[in-house]
Design a protein around this motif. Structure first.
Motif, PDB file in Angstrom:
ATOM      1  N   ILE A   1       0.822  -1.209   0.000  1.00 40.84           N
ATOM      2  CA  ILE A   1       0.000   0.000   0.000  1.00 40.84           C
ATOM      3  C   ILE A   1       0.855   1.258   0.000  1.00 40.84           C
ATOM      4  CG2 ILE A   1      -1.995  -1.081   1.084  1.00 40.84           C
ATOM      5  CD1 ILE A   1      -1.041   0.153   3.725  1.00 40.84           C
TER       6      ILE A   1
ATOM      7  N   PHE B   1      10.046   1.159  -6.294  1.00 45.61           N
ATOM      8  CA  PHE B   1      10.237   0.341  -5.101  1.00 45.61           C
ATOM      9  C   PHE B   1      11.500  -0.474  -5.332  1.00 45.61           C
ATOM     10  CE2 PHE B   1       7.793  -1.447  -1.368  1.00 45.61           C
ATOM     11  CZ  PHE B   1       8.902  -2.075  -0.841  1.00 45.61           C
TER      12      PHE B   1
ATOM     13  N   CYS C   1       5.402  -4.195   8.381  1.00 44.46           N
ATOM     14  CA  CYS C   1       4.525  -4.133   7.200  1.00 44.46           C
ATOM     15  C   CYS C   1       3.085  -4.510   7.563  1.00 44.46           C
ATOM     16  CB  CYS C   1       5.042  -5.061   6.115  1.00 44.46           C
ATOM     17  SG  CYS C   1       4.024  -5.004   4.630  1.00 44.46           S
TER      18      CYS C   1
ATOM     19  N   THR D   1       0.595  -5.225   5.641  1.00 42.64           N
ATOM     20  CA  THR D   1      -0.040  -6.231   4.783  1.00 42.64           C
ATOM     21  C   THR D   1       0.833  -7.469   4.599  1.00 42.64           C
ATOM     22  OG1 THR D   1       0.887  -5.249   2.808  1.00 42.64           O
ATOM     23  CG2 THR D   1      -1.242  -4.429   3.497  1.00 42.64           C
TER      24      THR D   1
ATOM     25  N   ILE E   1       6.183  -7.761   2.398  1.00 44.24           N
ATOM     26  CA  ILE E   1       7.631  -7.799   2.223  1.00 44.24           C
ATOM     27  C   ILE E   1       8.155  -8.892   3.143  1.00 44.24           C
ATOM     28  CG2 ILE E   1       7.920  -5.861   3.867  1.00 44.24           C
ATOM     29  CD1 ILE E   1      10.433  -5.086   2.270  1.00 44.24           C
TER      30      ILE E   1
HETATM   31  S1  SF4 Z   1       5.651  -1.717   4.786  1.00 39.58           S
HETATM   32 FE1  SF4 Z   1       4.691  -3.178   3.366  1.00 39.58          FE
HETATM   33  S2  SF4 Z   1       2.922  -2.065   2.557  1.00 39.58           S
HETATM   34 FE2  SF4 Z   1       4.257  -0.539   3.536  1.00 39.58          FE
HETATM   35  S3  SF4 Z   1       5.547   0.209   1.836  1.00 39.58           S
HETATM   36 FE3  SF4 Z   1       6.665  -1.464   2.814  1.00 39.58          FE
HETATM   37  S4  SF4 Z   1       6.104  -3.275   1.650  1.00 39.58           S
HETATM   38 FE4  SF4 Z   1       4.627  -1.730   1.134  1.00 39.58          FE
END
Ligand code: SF4
Ligand code: SF4
Lengths: 378, 210
Positions: B58, B101, B118, B120, B123
Motif C-alpha cells: 500500500i 520500489f 509491514c 499487509t 515484504i
Molecule cells: S511496509 Fe509493506 S505495505 Fe508498507 S511500503 Fe513497505 S512493503 Fe509496502
C-alpha cells in the motif's frame, strides 16, 4: 650516520606478524622485536576492522536499530552481544521481561557460548597444527547454527532479541531439537578431550606457555575464561547474576595448573572445554523450566524513548565481561553508546604475557586468549 | 632413562587414542555436502533474499523507515480520484501508485527489521541464496511493476489533480474570505444602524425638553 648505527642493537630484528596471517584470528598486526627467535617486545596494532559501532549507534533514529550492529561486533557470539544490549536497554526503560523470554534467551545464549567456544578451541588447535579437531568442532557448531537458523532465520548474525522480548517465537520443534543436540554433544566433549586436550603433543605446546599470573590478570582487567584460567573464580552469571541465571545450578570451572603452571595456555583452553559442559547443564535445566505458553513480544514497547539518564550493564559473553554504557537524552536515538569489549582488554595483555617466549609460542598465546578482532576494533 | 620411556609411552598412547577417534569418524557417516550438486535445504523463514509482493503493497513506507541502512527506496504518487486501485488481499485499500520500489540487496544486512512493521505482510524473506552478480547494480531489485510511460502518466495526472485541488482550495479560501468580509461589513452596518437608532432615541428626550 655513524650515530644511528651506534644506536642499533644489531642482534634485534623487527618483523610484522599479520595483518593477513592465518593465526591472528582476523586482521591483527603484531609488531615483533626479536632477538633470534625470542620475543623481546610485542606491539599489537589494531583498527583494521574498525566500523564506528559507537558512532553508528548514535546516529540511528531508533534504539532497536542498534541491535543488528551489536551482532557485528563479536560475530562469533552474536546472541550474547544482543543480550547485553537489550539487558541494558531494559534496565534503562525499567521493563519487566516475561519469563518465557528469559528462558529462551538463556538457552540461546548458552548455545551460542558453546558454539563460540567450539570455534575458539578448534581454531586454537588449528594454530598449533592440529587440523582434525577443528573439523570436528565445526561439525558440532554447525548443528547449533542449524538450531539458530530454524528459529531466527540466520546462521551468524541473528538480530533475534528485541528490547523487552524477542523478535519472534522459537520454532515448534525447538525443544526437541535442542534436547537432541544435548544428547549427541555430551560424548563429543569426551572425544575432543581424547583427541586434543590430553594429547601429549598439544600439552607440550601449551603447558607453561604464556603464563598469566592471577595478580596480573586482575590488574589488567581480564575477565571470562582468560581470568578463570588464572585460577580466579569470577563469572558474572554467578557473581552479578543477570537475566535468570540465579535459578540455575552450575559451577565455575577454573584453571588449576594441572599440566604446568597456573594460568598457562592449557589452563585457559581447558576452562573453555569445561565451560561447555556447564553450559549444557544450564540448557538442560532451562529446557525443563521453559514455560510452554506465552507471548514473547508482549513486553516490547511500541516506541522507545527513555528518560534522561545513563546505564552501564555487564554480562558474561563467551570472551568475558561485555559491558554496555548507554546514555539517553530523552530522544528516539541514543546520545552515547559505549561497549566494553573483553577482547580489547585481553589483547592489551598480550605484550605482558608473551615477552621472552618463542615466535611459535606467540601463536599459541594469541590463540589461547581467543580474541575476535571485530570486537577489538568495533 | 625411565622417565624418557614413560614420557614416550604417554605420547604414544595419546597419539593412538586420537587415531582411534579419527578412525571412528572415518567409518562414520560423512557430513560434507558436495555443494553445487547437493544442496542444503534452507528452513522456512531463512533470511536470504527480500521479496516484495507488490500487488499487496500500500506504499506506506514503514519498511523503508525501519531499515537501519536505508536500502529500501520507495516513491509513491497519490492515485487520482478517477481510478480505483482496489484492495490488497488483506483488505487494506490502496491509495498510492508505487512508481518506485527498489531494494539494494548489496547494502542489505538481512536484519529482518523491515519485515515486521509491514501492515499487509507483503515484504518478506525468501530462502534463495544463489544470486551473485558480476555488476553491483544487478543487486538492486526493482519491484515496481509500472512501466515508465505509466509512471510519467500517473505523475502528470497526479500533478494536475493536485494543481486542480490547490486551485479549488484557493478558490474556496477566497470565497470564504469574501463571505467573511461581507458578513463583517453587514455586521458593521447593522451596528452602525443600531447606534444611529440609539442616538435617535437618546436624542428624543432632549428634543422634548426643549
Ligand atoms: S511496509 Fe509493506 S505495505 Fe508498507 S511500503 Fe513497505 S512493503 Fe509496502
Ligand atoms: S533486512 Fe534489514 S537491512 Fe535489509 S532491507 Fe530489511 S531492514 Fe533493511
Amino acid at each position: 650516520m655513524v650515530e644511528i648505527l651506534d644506536n642499533i642493537d644489531q642482534r634485534e630484528m623487527v618483523i610484522n606478524m599479520g595483518p593477513q596471517h592465518p593465526s591472528t584470528h582476523g586482521v591483527l598486526r603484531l609488531e615483533l622485536v626479536l632477538d633470534g627467535e625470542i620475543i623481546k617486545k610485542v606491539t599489537p596494532n589494531i583498527g583494521y576492522l574498525h566500523r564506528c559501532f559507537e558512532k553508528y549507534a548514535e546516529q540511528m533514529d531508533d534504539y532497536s536499530k542498534v541491535i543488528p550492529y551489536t551482532d557485528r561486533m563479536d560475530y562469533v557470539s552474536a546472541i550474547n552481544q544482543e543480550h547485553g544490549y537489550v539487558l541494558a536497554m531494559e534496565r534503562l526503560l525499567e521493563i519487566d521481561v516475561p519469563e518465557r523470554v528469559e528462558y529462551i534467551r538463556v538457552i540461546m545464549a548458552e548455545l551460542q557460548r558453546i558454539a563460540s567456544h567450539l570455534l575458539g578451541i578448534g581454531a586454537f588447535g588449528l594454530d598449533l597444527g592440529a587440523f582434525t579437531p577443528f573439523l570436528y568442532c565445526f561439525t558440532e557448531r554447525e548443528k547449533i547454527l542449524d538450531i539458530f537458523e530454524r528459529t531466527t532465520g540466520a546462521r551468524l548474525l541473528y538480530n533475534y532479541m528485541a528490547v523487552g522480548g524477542l523478535m519472534k517465537d522459537v520454532h515448534p520443534e525447538f525443544k526437541t531439537d535442542t534436547a537432541d543436540f544435548l544428547k549427541t554433544f555430551r560424548p563429543k566433549i569426551k572425544e575432543l578431550n581424547d583427541l586434543l586436550s590430553y594429547n601429549d603433543i598439544f600439552i607440550k605446546r601449551t603447558a607453561n606457555i604464556g603464563v598469566l599470573p592471577k595478580q596480573v590478570a586482575i590488574n589488567y582487567g581480564a575477565s571470562g575464561p582468560v581470568l578463570r584460567g588464572s585460577g580466579v573464580q569470577w563469572d558474572l552469571r554467578k557473581n552479578d547474576p543477570y537475566s535468570i541465571y540465579e535459578k540455575f545450578d552450575f559451577e565455575i570451572p577454573v584453571g588449576m595448573g594441572e599440566m604446568g603452571t597456573l594460568g598457562d595456555c592449557w589452563d585457559r583452553y581447558i576452562v573453555r572445554v569445561r565451560e561447555m559442559e556447564q553450559s549444557l547443564r544450564i540448557i538442560e535445566q532451562a529446557l525443563d523450566g521453559l514455560p510452554e505458553e506465552g507471548d514473547v513480544t508482549e513486553a516490547v514497547p511500541k516506541r522507545i524513548r527513555p528518560k534522561n539518564g545513563s546505564i552501564y550493564t555487564r554480562s558474561e559473553s563467551p570472551r568475558g565481561e561485555l559491558g554496555y554504557y548507554i546514555e539517553s537524552n530523552n530522544s528516539a536515538s541514543p546520545y552515547r553508546v559505549k561497549a566494553r569489549a573483553p577482547s580489547f582488554v585481553h589483547l592489551g595483555m598480550l605484550p605482558a604475557i608473551s615477552k621472552g617466549s618463542l615466535i611459535a609460542d606467540l601463536v599459541a598465546i594469541v590463540g589461547s586468549i581467543d580474541i575476535v578482532l571485530g570486537e577489538v576494533d568495533r | 632413562m625411565l622417565n624418557t620411556v614413560k614420557e614416550g609411552w604417554t605420547t604414544f598412547k595419546s597419539i593412538f587414542t586420537g587415531m582411534g577417534v579419527t578412525m571412528r569418524h572415518l567409518f562414520g557417516p560423512s557430513v560434507t555436502l558436495q555443494y553445487p550438486d547437493e544442496k542444503m535445504e534452507l528452513p522456512k523463514g531463512a533470511r536470504a533474499k527480500l521479496y516484495v509482493n507488490i500487488d499487496d503493497c500500500i506504499g506506506c513506507n514503514l519498511c523503508a523507515r525501519a531499515c537501519p541502512v536505508n536500502c529500501i527506496d520507495i516513491e509513491t504518487v497519490a492515485a487520482t480520484s478517477d481510478v480505483d486501485l482496489g484492495k490488497t488481499s488483506t483488505g487494506n485499500p490502496k491509495r498510492f501508485w508505487l512508481t518506485r520500489f527498489n531494494i539494494d540487496m548489496a547494502k542489505c544486512m538481512y536484519c529482518d527489521l523491515c519485515v515486521y512493521p509491514c501492515p499487509t505482510d507483503c515484504i518478506y524473506m525468501v530462502p534463495e541464496y544463489e544470486y551473485s552478480e558480476f555488476d553491483r547494480s544487478g543487486l538492486v531489485y526493482h519491484f515496481s511493476n509500472l512501466k515508465p510511460e505509466m509512471v510519467a502518466e500517473v505523475k502528470e495526472k497526479a500533478e494536475k489533480e493536485a494543481a486542480e485541488k490547490k486551485r479549488q482550495k484557493e478558490e474556496m479560501m477566497r470565497k470564504k474570505a469574501e463571505e467573511k468580509k461581507r458578513k463583517e461589513l453587514e455586521k458593521q452596518k447593522l451596528e452602525a444602524n443600531k447606534s444611529i437608532k440609539e442616538d435617535d432615541s437618546s436624542s428624543k428626550p432632549e428634543n422634548n425638553d426643549s
